[in-house]
Scaffold this motif. Structure first.
Motif, mmCIF file in Angstrom:
data_model
loop_
_atom_site.group_PDB
_atom_site.id
_atom_site.type_symbol
_atom_site.label_atom_id
_atom_site.label_comp_id
_atom_site.label_asym_id
_atom_site.label_seq_id
_atom_site.Cartn_x
_atom_site.Cartn_y
_atom_site.Cartn_z
ATOM 1 N N ASP A 2 19.849 62.743 6.973
ATOM 2 C CA ASP A 2 20.442 63.066 5.701
ATOM 3 C C ASP A 2 19.366 63.002 4.764
ATOM 4 O OD1 ASP A 2 22.311 63.953 3.858
ATOM 5 O OD2 ASP A 2 23.183 62.152 3.659
ATOM 6 N N VAL A 3 18.920 64.258 4.052
ATOM 7 C CA VAL A 3 18.195 64.454 2.833
ATOM 8 C C VAL A 3 19.076 65.288 1.857
ATOM 9 C CG1 VAL A 3 15.970 65.117 2.253
ATOM 10 C CG2 VAL A 3 16.128 64.486 4.613
ATOM 11 N N ARG A 4 18.844 64.499 0.554
ATOM 12 C CA ARG A 4 19.202 65.034 -0.483
ATOM 13 C C ARG A 4 18.437 65.392 -1.550
ATOM 14 N NH1 ARG A 4 25.002 62.008 -1.147
ATOM 15 N NH2 ARG A 4 25.619 62.303 0.886
ATOM 16 N N GLN A 17 18.704 58.636 2.543
ATOM 17 C CA GLN A 17 19.446 57.395 2.393
ATOM 18 C C GLN A 17 19.117 56.192 3.496
ATOM 19 O OE1 GLN A 17 23.563 57.940 2.198
ATOM 20 N NE2 GLN A 17 23.936 55.804 1.980
ATOM 21 N N GLN A 18 18.770 57.109 4.494
ATOM 22 C CA GLN A 18 18.651 55.781 6.009
ATOM 23 C C GLN A 18 17.145 54.818 5.613
ATOM 24 O OE1 GLN A 18 19.214 59.299 5.979
ATOM 25 N NE2 GLN A 18 20.591 59.791 7.394
ATOM 26 N N LEU A 19 16.264 55.735 4.945
ATOM 27 C CA LEU A 19 15.264 54.782 4.622
ATOM 28 C C LEU A 19 14.933 53.734 3.633
ATOM 29 C CD1 LEU A 19 12.597 57.713 5.151
ATOM 30 C CD2 LEU A 19 13.195 56.034 6.937
ATOM 31 N N CYS A 20 16.167 54.029 2.737
ATOM 32 C CA CYS A 20 16.255 53.403 1.472
ATOM 33 C C CYS A 20 16.333 51.622 1.879
ATOM 34 C CB CYS A 20 17.112 53.666 0.680
ATOM 35 S SG CYS A 20 17.456 52.882 -0.829
ATOM 36 N N GLY A 24 15.057 48.592 -5.595
ATOM 37 C CA GLY A 24 15.450 48.607 -7.060
ATOM 38 C C GLY A 24 14.108 49.046 -7.924
ATOM 39 N N ILE A 25 12.906 49.379 -7.409
ATOM 40 C CA ILE A 25 11.941 49.867 -8.195
ATOM 41 C C ILE A 25 12.249 51.044 -9.027
ATOM 42 C CG2 ILE A 25 9.445 50.674 -8.074
ATOM 43 C CD1 ILE A 25 8.936 48.576 -5.813
ATOM 44 N N CYS A 26 12.878 52.102 -8.311
ATOM 45 C CA CYS A 26 13.408 53.416 -9.120
ATOM 46 C C CYS A 26 14.222 52.883 -10.352
ATOM 47 C CB CYS A 26 13.816 54.363 -8.078
ATOM 48 S SG CYS A 26 15.415 53.760 -7.432
ATOM 49 N N VAL A 27 15.271 52.316 -9.990
ATOM 50 C CA VAL A 27 16.204 51.738 -11.149
ATOM 51 C C VAL A 27 15.397 51.144 -12.281
ATOM 52 C CG1 VAL A 27 18.256 50.744 -11.735
ATOM 53 C CG2 VAL A 27 18.133 51.826 -9.426
ATOM 54 N N ALA A 57 5.976 57.717 -6.324
ATOM 55 C CA ALA A 57 4.926 57.359 -5.521
ATOM 56 C C ALA A 57 4.989 55.942 -5.332
ATOM 57 C CB ALA A 57 3.550 57.715 -6.358
ATOM 58 N N LYS A 58 5.746 55.202 -6.193
ATOM 59 C CA LYS A 58 5.622 53.619 -5.974
ATOM 60 C C LYS A 58 6.978 53.346 -4.958
ATOM 61 C CE LYS A 58 4.093 53.034 -10.543
ATOM 62 N NZ LYS A 58 4.564 53.226 -12.048
ATOM 63 N N CYS A 59 7.654 54.029 -4.519
ATOM 64 C CA CYS A 59 8.904 53.855 -3.532
ATOM 65 C C CYS A 59 8.180 53.251 -2.316
ATOM 66 C CB CYS A 59 9.703 55.081 -3.354
ATOM 67 S SG CYS A 59 10.928 55.018 -2.175
ATOM 68 N N PRO A 60 8.665 51.957 -1.883
ATOM 69 C CA PRO A 60 8.103 51.148 -1.012
ATOM 70 C C PRO A 60 8.445 51.608 0.348
ATOM 71 C CG PRO A 60 9.784 50.008 -1.990
ATOM 72 C CD PRO A 60 9.467 50.946 -2.806
ATOM 73 N N SER A 61 9.581 52.187 0.444
ATOM 74 C CA SER A 61 10.225 52.556 1.828
ATOM 75 C C SER A 61 9.939 53.843 2.226
ATOM 76 C CB SER A 61 11.463 52.351 1.953
ATOM 77 O OG SER A 61 12.466 53.145 1.049
#
Length: 68
Positions: A2-4, A17-20, A24-27, A57-61
């Motif tokens: 599922d990709v939004r 969502q499955q990779l998240c 909390g870096i984004c928030v 670019a900072k999203c670790p997952s």
């Protein structure tokens, strides 16, 4: 998978969502864009395209990416 998609008209953020891993870096980085308590929880219109690209670019997952 599922990709939004969430777009500000210039940049489109893809969220898998499955990779998240809920790091909390984004928030923490862009709280006006990412608010898990709201729907939609990603509001890319609340930041510049550069801010969005830099943050994604900072999203670790790899759950967040930019659509090319």
């Amino acid at each position: 998978m599922d990709v939004r998609e969430y777009s500000n008209g210039e940049v489109t953020i893809l969220w898998k969502q499955q990779l998240c891993i809920h790091s909390g870096i984004c928030v923490k980085t862009l709280p006006k864009v990412y608010n898990p308590k709201e729907r939609p929880w990603i509001k890319p219109e609340n930041a510049s395209s550069k801010e969005l690209i830099d943050q994604v670019a900072k999203c670790p997952s790899g759950a967040l990416s930019i659509k090319e």
